[in-house]
Scaffold this motif. Structure first.
Motif, short mmCIF file in Angstrom:
data_model
loop_
_atom_site.label_atom_id
_atom_site.label_comp_id
_atom_site.label_asym_id
_atom_site.label_seq_id
_atom_site.Cartn_x
_atom_site.Cartn_y
_atom_site.Cartn_z
N ASP A 26 0.86 -1.20 0.05
CA ASP A 26 0.15 -0.11 0.05
C ASP A 26 0.82 1.13 -0.06
O ASP A 26 1.55 1.62 1.20
CB ASP A 26 -1.04 0.02 1.32
CG ASP A 26 -2.06 -1.03 1.12
OD1 ASP A 26 -2.17 -1.65 -0.08
OD2 ASP A 26 -2.78 -1.21 2.21
N GLY A 27 0.78 2.06 -0.86
CA GLY A 27 1.45 3.17 -0.98
C GLY A 27 0.37 4.48 -1.58
O GLY A 27 -0.70 4.48 -0.70
N PRO A 28 0.59 5.33 -2.56
CA PRO A 28 -0.17 6.32 -2.78
C PRO A 28 -1.44 5.81 -3.28
O PRO A 28 -1.70 4.87 -3.81
CB PRO A 28 0.76 6.85 -3.98
CG PRO A 28 2.02 6.33 -3.93
CD PRO A 28 1.90 5.24 -3.36
N ASP A 33 -13.73 7.61 -6.72
CA ASP A 33 -14.90 6.83 -6.27
C ASP A 33 -15.70 6.72 -7.50
O ASP A 33 -16.30 7.71 -7.97
CB ASP A 33 -15.72 6.95 -4.94
CG ASP A 33 -16.57 5.83 -4.63
OD1 ASP A 33 -15.84 4.73 -4.27
OD2 ASP A 33 -17.71 5.79 -4.54
N PRO A 34 -15.91 5.52 -8.03
CA PRO A 34 -15.86 4.04 -7.70
C PRO A 34 -14.40 3.64 -8.07
O PRO A 34 -14.30 2.38 -8.07
CB PRO A 34 -16.90 3.40 -8.14
CG PRO A 34 -17.24 4.19 -9.36
CD PRO A 34 -16.85 5.56 -9.36
N ASN A 35 -13.45 4.53 -8.52
CA ASN A 35 -12.31 3.83 -9.41
C ASN A 35 -11.05 4.13 -8.53
O ASN A 35 -10.09 4.53 -9.19
CB ASN A 35 -12.38 4.37 -10.81
CG ASN A 35 -13.45 3.51 -11.61
OD1 ASN A 35 -13.74 2.35 -11.54
ND2 ASN A 35 -13.89 4.43 -12.32
N ARG A 36 -11.20 4.07 -7.20
CA ARG A 36 -10.03 4.64 -6.44
C ARG A 36 -9.16 3.39 -6.35
O ARG A 36 -9.40 2.20 -6.50
CB ARG A 36 -10.51 4.84 -4.89
CG ARG A 36 -11.25 6.27 -4.91
CD ARG A 36 -11.41 6.49 -3.44
NE ARG A 36 -12.30 5.40 -2.99
CZ ARG A 36 -12.23 4.92 -1.71
NH1 ARG A 36 -11.30 5.38 -0.92
NH2 ARG A 36 -13.20 3.84 -1.22
N PHE A 37 -7.75 3.54 -6.46
CA PHE A 37 -6.83 2.51 -6.41
C PHE A 37 -5.59 2.98 -5.53
O PHE A 37 -5.14 3.90 -5.49
CB PHE A 37 -6.57 1.98 -7.74
CG PHE A 37 -6.03 2.90 -8.82
CD1 PHE A 37 -6.61 3.63 -9.59
CD2 PHE A 37 -4.68 2.96 -9.03
CE1 PHE A 37 -6.29 4.53 -10.19
CE2 PHE A 37 -3.91 3.85 -9.76
CZ PHE A 37 -4.78 4.73 -10.77
N VAL A 38 -4.94 1.69 -5.18
CA VAL A 38 -3.48 2.01 -4.25
C VAL A 38 -2.69 1.19 -5.12
O VAL A 38 -2.68 0.23 -5.48
CB VAL A 38 -3.77 1.58 -2.95
CG1 VAL A 38 -2.49 1.40 -2.12
CG2 VAL A 38 -4.75 2.38 -2.09
N THR A 39 -1.58 1.76 -5.12
CA THR A 39 -0.16 1.02 -5.84
C THR A 39 0.80 0.92 -4.59
O THR A 39 0.74 1.62 -3.82
CB THR A 39 0.32 1.90 -6.85
OG1 THR A 39 1.03 3.05 -6.35
CG2 THR A 39 -0.59 2.43 -7.80
N PRO A 40 1.78 0.00 -5.12
CA PRO A 40 2.92 -0.10 -4.09
C PRO A 40 3.77 1.16 -4.04
O PRO A 40 3.69 1.99 -5.16
CB PRO A 40 3.51 -1.27 -4.70
CG PRO A 40 2.72 -2.16 -5.62
CD PRO A 40 1.81 -0.93 -6.15
#
Length: 464
Positions: A26-28, A33-40
């Motif tokens: 879990d990074g930035p 919403d509804p297309n939130r995402f977390v990247t390394p």
């Protein structure tokens, strides 16, 4: 939870791949919403391959690479790890395409890793495997001996998100040319590239080829990241797909030692001759073919026809429009039958045309099952969402004035008319002339006016 608190969609967790290793964490957080995402967390230093060390795959025979790619395709077809199925479900949840189109697109990925297709690509685009595996001996007209090699490059790919096939083609082309490759993931297609690279690592664990690829997301135009990565000390070329903003964003980093290879935005059209009105059967066949070409990836692809120029009297052209509209909503391998409403701005444009019946006629509604606007001149808006502008012309050659260097594919019907039109169309800027109904792209032929494999390498001479 308070009854008045809105329910938020779950945050998608995106994988990165760094030199063959899948990275999670879990990074930035990005998106809304509804297309939130977390990247390394992004480790920029890990995404580059230091010079002057050669590419890990530089000395791997291309036949061995093809074997690995064929096995990668088999891994994708079997999908025992479930990673591809998971990537597909995440793509469905992202909502860019309807489920049936996403399922067919992901099911096709493994079949793209075809040995005959890769052999054809090398023969057509490079000129032989020997140029990838070593130095070809030649003698110049002056008698000087020389050796030429298609040398591996360091490539940074800004890939498009309008089809998972773009990621597959990028991996295939990158592997065949043996360079090192960083794929910048698009925000609307975050899942296929990491899944394909995971399949490559499963097909050849620890192999030098798997260490040639990384894939990561950062916000496009983020100067804190791109200012570090888009440098000739790390990469030879930027391979950029996408719209004008993407291409212009890449251009500002181009300079001595860092080249741009652009798959830039294109529009495709169709030219349909009066022969289609010879019978009901020929008219129906032309409408089916025209609808196929207009709805490739639900008309999101550059190859999808948006303007169709039809030769004939107005009442004849109207008959074609009616048939075309009836077929635009049908599904197929590269189109969904699930309707998606036409964007509001486009609807407003078409509403305005409905009030000018002397000049325009409209077939279809706004629910996304296909809509056709017939006119005497091309409309000045951009048709999308299964919307086609049919323009009545006296002669197909008259349509050439609408062709520019931004015109990619021109579908012509009947096919016999191509030979009389292709030089005119090519002179105007068109890059691809096909028989109507055949706009789906093929590998091993020029794309946007050049051979991709030829541009993915650096041609080096050893003379004397």
């Amino acid at each position: 939870m308070n009854a008045m608190t809105p329910t938020l969609a779950p945050v998608q967790r995106i994988r990165h791949v760094v030199k063959g290793v899948v990275i999670e964490g879990d990074g930035p957080e990005y998106g809304r919403d509804p297309n939130r995402f977390v990247t390394p967390p992004l480790d920029v230093g890990a995404l580059v391959w230091p010079r002057p060390a050669p590419s890990p795959a530089a000395d791997v025979p291309v036949d061995e690479i093809i074997d690995i790619l064929v096995e990668t395709g088999e891994v994708l077809k079997r999908d025992r790890s479930g990673l591809l199925a998971q990537a597909m479900e995440r793509s469905v949840e992202a909502g860019f395409y309807p489920r049936d189109l996403v399922e067919r697109s992901f099911a096709h990925l493994g079949h793209m890793f075809s040995r005959p297709a890769m052999e054809f690509m090398i023969a057509q685009e490079i000129g032989g495997k020997d140029l990838l595996d070593g130095w070809r001996e030649v003698t110049t007209p002056s008698g000087r001996p020389a050796r030429v090699r298609a040398f591996p490059c360091r490539l940074l790919h800004v890939i498009a998100g309008n089809s998972p096939g773009v990621a597959a083609n990028t991996v295939i082309r990158g592997a065949l040319t043996k360079g090192v490759h960083l794929l910048k993931l698009p925000s609307n297609e975050l899942f296929s590239a990491p899944a394909i690279l995971a399949a490559l690592a499963e097909a050849a664990p620890g192999h030098p080829l798997t260490r040639c690829f990384s894939a990561a997301y950062w916000r496009g135009g983020d100067e804190a990241v791109e200012g570090l990565l888009f440098r000739p000390q790390y990469f030879d070329k930027i391979i950029a797909w996408g719209g004008e903003s993407t291409i212009r964003g890449a251009l500002k980093y181009v300079g001595p030692g860092l080249e741009l290879v652009a798959f830039d935005p294109k529009t495709s059209i169709s030219l349909i001759g009066r022969e289609i009105f010879e019978s009901e059967a020929t008219l129906e066949a032309a409408a089916v073919a025209g609808a196929h070409d207009a709805t490739i990836m639900n008309q999101e692809a550059c190859t999808a026809s948006r303007f169709q120029f039809v030769e004939g009297a107005l009442d004849q052209v109207d008959r074609y429009c009616e048939r075309l509209q009836a077929h635009l909503g049908a599904g197929g391998r590269s189109a969904s039958a699930e309707p998606r409403p036409i964007p509001r701005a486009l609807r407003d444009e078409i509403d305005g045309l409905r009030d000018m019946a002397d000049f325009y006629r409209v077939w279809g509604g706004y629910e996304g099952r296909g809509l056709v606007v017939r006119s005497d001149e091309a409309v000045d808006f951009y048709p999308e969402g299964k919307v086609v502008n049919v323009v009545a012309v006296d002669r197909l050659a008259d349509a050439a004035r609408h062709v520019t260097v931004a015109t990619q594919t021109v579908g012509v019907h009947p096919p016999e008319r191509k030979s009389g039109l292709r030089d005119i169309l090519a002179s105007a800027g068109a890059q691809r002339i096909v028989s109507l109904g055949s706009a789906t792209p093929e590998v091993g032929l020029p794309h946007d006016g050049f051979y991709p494999l030829h541009r993915f390498v650096r041609w080096v001479n050893d003379e004397g």
